[in-house]
Design a protein around this motif. Structure first.
Motif, mmCIF file in Angstrom:
data_model
loop_
_atom_site.group_PDB
_atom_site.id
_atom_site.type_symbol
_atom_site.label_atom_id
_atom_site.label_comp_id
_atom_site.label_asym_id
_atom_site.label_seq_id
_atom_site.Cartn_x
_atom_site.Cartn_y
_atom_site.Cartn_z
ATOM 1 N N ILE A 30 47.969 45.987 37.682
ATOM 2 C CA ILE A 30 48.049 45.404 36.339
ATOM 3 C C ILE A 30 49.302 45.946 35.662
ATOM 4 C CG2 ILE A 30 46.924 45.169 34.097
ATOM 5 C CD1 ILE A 30 44.271 45.681 35.498
ATOM 6 N N LYS A 31 50.201 45.060 35.276
ATOM 7 C CA LYS A 31 51.455 45.483 34.672
ATOM 8 C C LYS A 31 51.232 46.009 33.254
ATOM 9 C CE LYS A 31 54.076 44.315 38.131
ATOM 10 N NZ LYS A 31 54.739 45.348 38.945
ATOM 11 N N GLY A 32 51.958 47.065 32.917
ATOM 12 C CA GLY A 32 51.898 47.582 31.559
ATOM 13 C C GLY A 32 51.775 49.086 31.529
ATOM 14 N N TYR A 33 52.434 49.696 30.541
ATOM 15 C CA TYR A 33 52.409 51.154 30.397
ATOM 16 C C TYR A 33 50.984 51.660 30.218
ATOM 17 C CZ TYR A 33 53.188 55.736 28.279
ATOM 18 O OH TYR A 33 53.157 57.081 27.997
ATOM 19 N N GLY A 34 50.221 51.003 29.366
ATOM 20 C CA GLY A 34 48.854 51.431 29.124
ATOM 21 C C GLY A 34 47.976 51.287 30.348
ATOM 22 N N ALA A 35 48.212 50.236 31.113
ATOM 23 C CA ALA A 35 47.434 50.032 32.338
ATOM 24 C C ALA A 35 47.671 51.175 33.308
ATOM 25 C CB ALA A 35 47.804 48.696 32.979
ATOM 26 N N ASP B 43 43.886 48.956 24.985
ATOM 27 C CA ASP B 43 45.264 48.473 25.112
ATOM 28 C C ASP B 43 45.806 48.826 26.495
ATOM 29 O OD1 ASP B 43 47.654 47.639 22.946
ATOM 30 O OD2 ASP B 43 48.352 48.601 24.781
ATOM 31 N N ARG B 44 46.481 47.891 27.121
ATOM 32 C CA ARG B 44 47.053 48.145 28.440
ATOM 33 C C ARG B 44 48.563 47.951 28.450
ATOM 34 N NH1 ARG B 44 43.015 50.323 28.496
ATOM 35 N NH2 ARG B 44 41.250 50.140 29.952
ATOM 36 N N ARG B 45 49.157 47.902 27.262
ATOM 37 C CA ARG B 45 50.616 47.779 27.176
ATOM 38 C C ARG B 45 51.155 48.982 26.408
ATOM 39 N NH1 ARG B 45 52.551 41.659 26.755
ATOM 40 N NH2 ARG B 45 53.034 42.282 24.631
ATOM 41 N N SER B 46 52.183 48.778 25.632
ATOM 42 C CA SER B 46 52.849 49.912 24.990
ATOM 43 C C SER B 46 52.102 50.436 23.771
ATOM 44 C CB SER B 46 54.280 49.523 24.595
ATOM 45 O OG SER B 46 54.300 48.323 23.861
ATOM 46 N N ALA C 101 61.702 46.099 23.118
ATOM 47 C CA ALA C 101 61.461 46.716 21.820
ATOM 48 C C ALA C 101 60.564 45.837 20.960
ATOM 49 C CB ALA C 101 62.793 46.974 21.115
ATOM 50 N N ALA C 102 60.811 44.527 20.987
ATOM 51 C CA ALA C 102 60.001 43.599 20.202
ATOM 52 C C ALA C 102 58.554 43.606 20.669
ATOM 53 C CB ALA C 102 60.578 42.191 20.303
ATOM 54 N N ARG C 103 58.349 43.663 21.975
ATOM 55 C CA ARG C 103 56.987 43.703 22.513
ATOM 56 C C ARG C 103 56.273 44.988 22.097
ATOM 57 N NH1 ARG C 103 58.223 41.609 28.686
ATOM 58 N NH2 ARG C 103 58.083 39.350 28.263
ATOM 59 N N ALA C 104 57.011 46.096 22.110
ATOM 60 C CA ALA C 104 56.419 47.376 21.734
ATOM 61 C C ALA C 104 55.970 47.343 20.275
ATOM 62 C CB ALA C 104 57.404 48.509 21.963
ATOM 63 N N SER D 119 51.711 47.104 16.321
ATOM 64 C CA SER D 119 51.249 46.479 15.073
ATOM 65 C C SER D 119 49.833 45.950 15.240
ATOM 66 C CB SER D 119 52.185 45.327 14.670
ATOM 67 O OG SER D 119 53.478 45.827 14.363
ATOM 68 N N LYS D 120 49.520 45.425 16.421
ATOM 69 C CA LYS D 120 48.166 44.924 16.692
ATOM 70 C C LYS D 120 47.155 46.061 16.653
ATOM 71 C CE LYS D 120 49.401 40.896 19.521
ATOM 72 N NZ LYS D 120 49.365 40.312 20.900
ATOM 73 N N VAL D 121 47.549 47.217 17.204
ATOM 74 C CA VAL D 121 46.647 48.349 17.210
ATOM 75 C C VAL D 121 46.350 48.816 15.794
ATOM 76 C CG1 VAL D 121 46.409 50.787 17.856
ATOM 77 C CG2 VAL D 121 47.324 49.149 19.500
#
Length: 216
Positions: free
Chosen positions: A56-61, A160-163, A203-206, A211-213
């Motif tokens: 699963i791609k993503g820093y959090g994953a 969360d499984r992303r940044s 950066a935009a994705r991060a 912001s969602k968190v």
């Protein structure tokens, strides 16, 4: 007390030897490979690390896969890009091992102005201000070096499984009444370009993830 160190990894072949050769005694490295194509898993294994794949791609994953694979009572996290010195890991693990704090975060102190561009430093300062307002935790950096107890982290139910994963860790820990603190660690020139903030899209994705968190 032994400590497991989770190292999320995506093409960090150049940095891994330096990191793994500088680990303090009693630290077991868990390199979580998130799809490397540069031989990172093989290099990590050669240097004695436990290597696990994370499809699963993503820093959090990658972080969470490492947490689930950990066995030590205390688990630390650190980027695998050589931007942080493993010899300073004890600064964040010791207060958790002793029971003084439940979550320790390494506050990055750049060794030179070039290490941390002004726009990223400004964005981090604003994020830290929002974290303090939301949680009451006195943090000035959402640093990638952090430590806590494994069972307690799993009980937080991080999703969360992303940044946004580090931020969700702090928010949920604060909501659970954890004792949270930070300690200074050196911030060094990283090896290669950041997968999170090294590009405008990253950066935009991060920013969106974090912001969602905060909005939950």
């Amino acid at each position: 007390m032994p400590v497991d160190l989770v190292l999320p990894c995506l093409n960090e072949a150049a940095a891994l030897p330096w990191i793994l050769e500088r680990l303090p005694p009693g630290v077991r490295p868990i390199v979580v490979d998130n799809g490397s194509t540069d031989g990172s898993p093989e290099i990590a294994a050669t240097h004695g690390a436990v290597v696990i794949p994370c499809e699963i791609k993503g820093y959090g994953a990658a972080c969470h896969a490492g947490l689930e694979a950990a066995e030590a009572e205390v688990v630390a996290f650190m980027d695998a890009d050589a931007s942080l010195d493993p010899l300073q890991l004890v600064r964040v693990t010791a207060p958790v091992v002793s029971g003084r704090y439940d979550l320790m975060v390494g506050r990055r102190r750049p060794v030179s102005r070039e290490v941390w561009p002004w726009h990223l430093r400004l964005a981090n300062a604003e994020l830290s201000r929002r974290i303090r307002r939301r949680t009451g935790a006195i943090l000035h950096d959402l640093g990638p070096m952090r430590a806590a107890r494994r069972t307690a982290l799993l009980e937080l139910g991080l999703r969360d499984r992303r940044s946004g994963y580090p931020l969700e860790t702090v928010v949920r820990a604060a909501d659970a009444g954890w004792r949270i603190a930070e300690v200074d660690v050196d911030y060094l020139p990283r090896s290669g370009r950041s997968k999170v903030t090294g590009t405008p899209l990253g950066a935009a994705r991060a920013v969106l993830d974090m912001s969602k968190v905060l909005a939950r």
